[in-house]
Design a protein around this motif. Structure first.
Motif, PDB file in Angstrom:
ATOM      1  N   ALA A 195       0.927  -1.198  -0.167  1.00 34.56           N
ATOM      2  CA  ALA A 195       0.152  -0.057  -0.158  1.00 34.56           C
ATOM      3  C   ALA A 195       0.706   1.325  -0.051  1.00 34.56           C
ATOM      4  N   TRP A 196       2.012   1.356   0.824  1.00 36.41           N
ATOM      5  CA  TRP A 196       2.796   2.381   0.727  1.00 36.41           C
ATOM      6  C   TRP A 196       3.629   2.546  -0.593  1.00 36.41           C
ATOM      7  N   TYR A 197       3.978   1.332  -0.959  1.00 37.47           N
ATOM      8  CA  TYR A 197       4.384   1.274  -2.408  1.00 37.47           C
ATOM      9  C   TYR A 197       3.450   1.948  -3.525  1.00 37.47           C
ATOM     10  N   GLY A 198       2.194   1.466  -3.349  1.00 38.23           N
ATOM     11  CA  GLY A 198       1.163   1.795  -4.375  1.00 38.23           C
ATOM     12  C   GLY A 198       1.038   3.357  -4.169  1.00 38.23           C
ATOM     13  N   LEU A 199       0.863   3.816  -3.000  1.00 35.15           N
ATOM     14  CA  LEU A 199       0.917   5.506  -2.810  1.00 35.15           C
ATOM     15  C   LEU A 199       1.935   6.188  -3.558  1.00 35.15           C
ATOM     16  N   GLY A 200       3.162   5.484  -3.243  1.00 32.71           N
ATOM     17  CA  GLY A 200       4.281   6.202  -3.815  1.00 32.71           C
ATOM     18  C   GLY A 200       4.117   5.977  -5.233  1.00 32.71           C
ATOM     19  N   ASN A 201       3.840   5.133  -6.031  1.00 30.89           N
ATOM     20  CA  ASN A 201       3.888   4.963  -7.369  1.00 30.89           C
ATOM     21  C   ASN A 201       2.894   5.739  -7.824  1.00 30.89           C
ATOM     22  N   ILE A 202       1.967   6.171  -7.140  1.00 31.68           N
ATOM     23  CA  ILE A 202       0.726   7.234  -7.902  1.00 31.68           C
ATOM     24  C   ILE A 202       1.408   8.539  -7.709  1.00 31.68           C
ATOM     25  N   TYR A 203       2.054   8.795  -6.817  1.00 31.54           N
ATOM     26  CA  TYR A 203       2.742  10.219  -6.682  1.00 31.54           C
ATOM     27  C   TYR A 203       3.749  10.209  -7.828  1.00 31.54           C
ATOM     28  N   PHE A 204       4.542   9.268  -7.834  1.00 30.23           N
ATOM     29  CA  PHE A 204       5.602   9.213  -8.958  1.00 30.23           C
ATOM     30  C   PHE A 204       5.046   9.468 -10.381  1.00 30.23           C
ATOM     31  N   ARG A 205       3.681   8.652 -10.701  1.00 31.96           N
ATOM     32  CA  ARG A 205       3.296   8.830 -11.933  1.00 31.96           C
ATOM     33  C   ARG A 205       2.701  10.121 -12.154  1.00 31.96           C
ATOM     34  N   GLN A 206       2.286  10.933 -10.959  1.00 28.15           N
ATOM     35  CA  GLN A 206       1.674  12.094 -10.980  1.00 28.15           C
ATOM     36  C   GLN A 206       2.882  13.370 -11.078  1.00 28.15           C
ATOM     37  N   GLU A 207       4.057  12.757 -11.049  1.00 25.49           N
ATOM     38  CA  GLU A 207       5.407  13.878 -11.074  1.00 25.49           C
ATOM     39  C   GLU A 207       5.445  14.489  -9.770  1.00 25.49           C
ATOM     40  N   LYS A 208       4.978  13.965  -8.656  1.00 21.67           N
ATOM     41  CA  LYS A 208       5.037  14.381  -7.341  1.00 21.67           C
ATOM     42  C   LYS A 208       6.198  13.684  -6.695  1.00 21.67           C
ATOM     43  N   TYR A 209       7.220  13.850  -6.906  1.00 23.08           N
ATOM     44  CA  TYR A 209       8.432  13.111  -6.799  1.00 23.08           C
ATOM     45  C   TYR A 209       8.943  13.001  -5.246  1.00 23.08           C
ATOM     46  N   SER A 210       8.769  14.175  -4.577  1.00 27.27           N
ATOM     47  CA  SER A 210       9.253  14.108  -3.123  1.00 27.27           C
ATOM     48  C   SER A 210       8.023  13.268  -2.534  1.00 27.27           C
ATOM     49  N   ASP A 211       6.772  13.451  -2.782  1.00 29.56           N
ATOM     50  CA  ASP A 211       5.919  12.503  -2.199  1.00 29.56           C
ATOM     51  C   ASP A 211       5.984  10.941  -2.496  1.00 29.56           C
ATOM     52  N   ALA A 212       6.504  10.871  -3.559  1.00 30.21           N
ATOM     53  CA  ALA A 212       6.781   9.404  -3.865  1.00 30.21           C
ATOM     54  C   ALA A 212       8.013   8.796  -3.233  1.00 30.21           C
ATOM     55  N   GLU A 213       8.872   9.725  -2.631  1.00 25.44           N
ATOM     56  CA  GLU A 213      10.072   9.308  -2.189  1.00 25.44           C
ATOM     57  C   GLU A 213       9.702   8.988  -0.727  1.00 25.44           C
ATOM     58  N   VAL A 214       8.961   9.955   0.006  1.00 21.94           N
ATOM     59  CA  VAL A 214       8.334   9.541   1.267  1.00 21.94           C
ATOM     60  C   VAL A 214       7.803   8.338   1.213  1.00 21.94           C
ATOM     61  N   HIS A 215       6.877   7.849   0.491  1.00 19.22           N
ATOM     62  CA  HIS A 215       5.885   6.750   0.466  1.00 19.22           C
ATOM     63  C   HIS A 215       6.786   5.350   0.243  1.00 19.22           C
ATOM     64  N   MET A 216       7.749   5.567  -0.597  1.00 18.53           N
ATOM     65  CA  MET A 216       8.599   4.559  -1.043  1.00 18.53           C
ATOM     66  C   MET A 216       9.658   4.329   0.023  1.00 18.53           C
ATOM     67  N   LYS A 217      10.325   5.315   0.902  1.00 18.58           N
ATOM     68  CA  LYS A 217      10.990   4.939   1.998  1.00 18.58           C
ATOM     69  C   LYS A 217      10.123   4.234   3.077  1.00 18.58           C
ATOM     70  N   ARG A 218       8.969   4.661   3.512  1.00 16.87           N
ATOM     71  CA  ARG A 218       7.917   3.865   4.398  1.00 16.87           C
ATOM     72  C   ARG A 218       7.934   2.549   3.902  1.00 16.87           C
ATOM     73  N   ALA A 219       7.624   2.072   2.610  1.00 14.97           N
ATOM     74  CA  ALA A 219       7.812   0.961   2.326  1.00 14.97           C
ATOM     75  C   ALA A 219       8.954   0.137   2.480  1.00 14.97           C
ATOM     76  N   LEU A 220       9.944   0.929   2.172  1.00  9.46           N
ATOM     77  CA  LEU A 220      11.229   0.081   2.259  1.00  9.46           C
ATOM     78  C   LEU A 220      11.824  -0.110   3.865  1.00  9.46           C
ATOM     79  N   ARG A 221      11.110   0.583   4.765  1.00  6.75           N
ATOM     80  CA  ARG A 221      11.193   0.382   6.231  1.00  6.75           C
ATOM     81  C   ARG A 221      10.563  -0.882   6.488  1.00  6.75           C
ATOM     82  N   ILE A 222       9.757  -1.268   5.859  1.00  8.50           N
ATOM     83  CA  ILE A 222       8.883  -2.611   6.139  1.00  8.50           C
ATOM     84  C   ILE A 222       9.708  -3.661   5.441  1.00  8.50           C
TER      85      ILE A 222
END
Length: 184
Positions: A28-55
């Motif tokens: 789910a964290w990855y999914g949100l990050g991917n959505i932000y990435f596709r919307q070109e909101k890269y800092s938001d994508a980064e935050v969510h991908m980092k949350r996914a990676l912590r898990i």
């Protein structure tokens, strides 16, 4: 399913609902990050991908997508670190290798980018974009014969990109013609 259809609002709601039930749902964290990435909101994508990676820190795709978001945010050293980790986890991850080559190219590290692309072509020999990138890079490095070989392969493998590939071949021919005129 919503994300695949570019229905980002409903996809976001579905991921957020999943996180309400399980805050450690890394997909789910990855999914949100991917959505932000596709919307070109890269800092938001980064935050969510980092949350996914912590898990799930052992996921090559998560490291890869974080690296891609960092690259788009012009954080190239951090992007290289994440892409390197993705490759360490899965040396046959073609997207991580291609993205690493792209980051290296953006940093004007042509020889290192070429080394990545050479490894990548062994893993994904039928990817036209890899051959196109190699062709352009060989041209930049002053190796026209190798450029022609890879651009021709790209044309064979990726007819949908034929205009771009033909333009690169034409530019290569013009450069050769200019070199011949200078020699006269």
């Amino acid at each position: 399913e919503h994300a695949a259809k570019d229905d980002f609002d409903n996809a976001s709601k579905a991921y957020e609902t999943a996180l309400l039930h399980d805050p450690r749902h890394y997909n789910a964290w990855y999914g949100l990050g991917n959505i932000y990435f596709r919307q070109e909101k890269y800092s938001d994508a980064e935050v969510h991908m980092k949350r996914a990676l912590r898990i799930n820190s052992c996921s090559s795709p998560l490291h890869c997508y974080l690296g891609m978001a960092l690259h788009r945010s012009r954080k190239n050293p951090q992007a290289l670190e994440q892409l390197g980790e993705a490759i360490k986890i899965d040396p046959r991850n073609p997207l991580a290798r291609f993205e690493k080559a792209q980051v290296l190219l953006s940093m004007d590290k042509s020889e290192a980018a070429l080394a990545e692309l050479q490894l990548l072509v062994e893993v994904a020999p039928k990817e036209g974009m890899v051959h196109l990138t190699m062709g352009k890079l060989y041209k930049k490095l002053g190796r026209p014969q190798e450029a022609v070989v890879h651009l021709t392969r790209a044309l064979d493998l990726s007819p949908k990109d034929s205009q771009q590939i033909k333009a690169a071949l034409l530019n290569l021919q013009r450069d050769r013609d200019d070199d011949e005129e200078e020699e006269l």
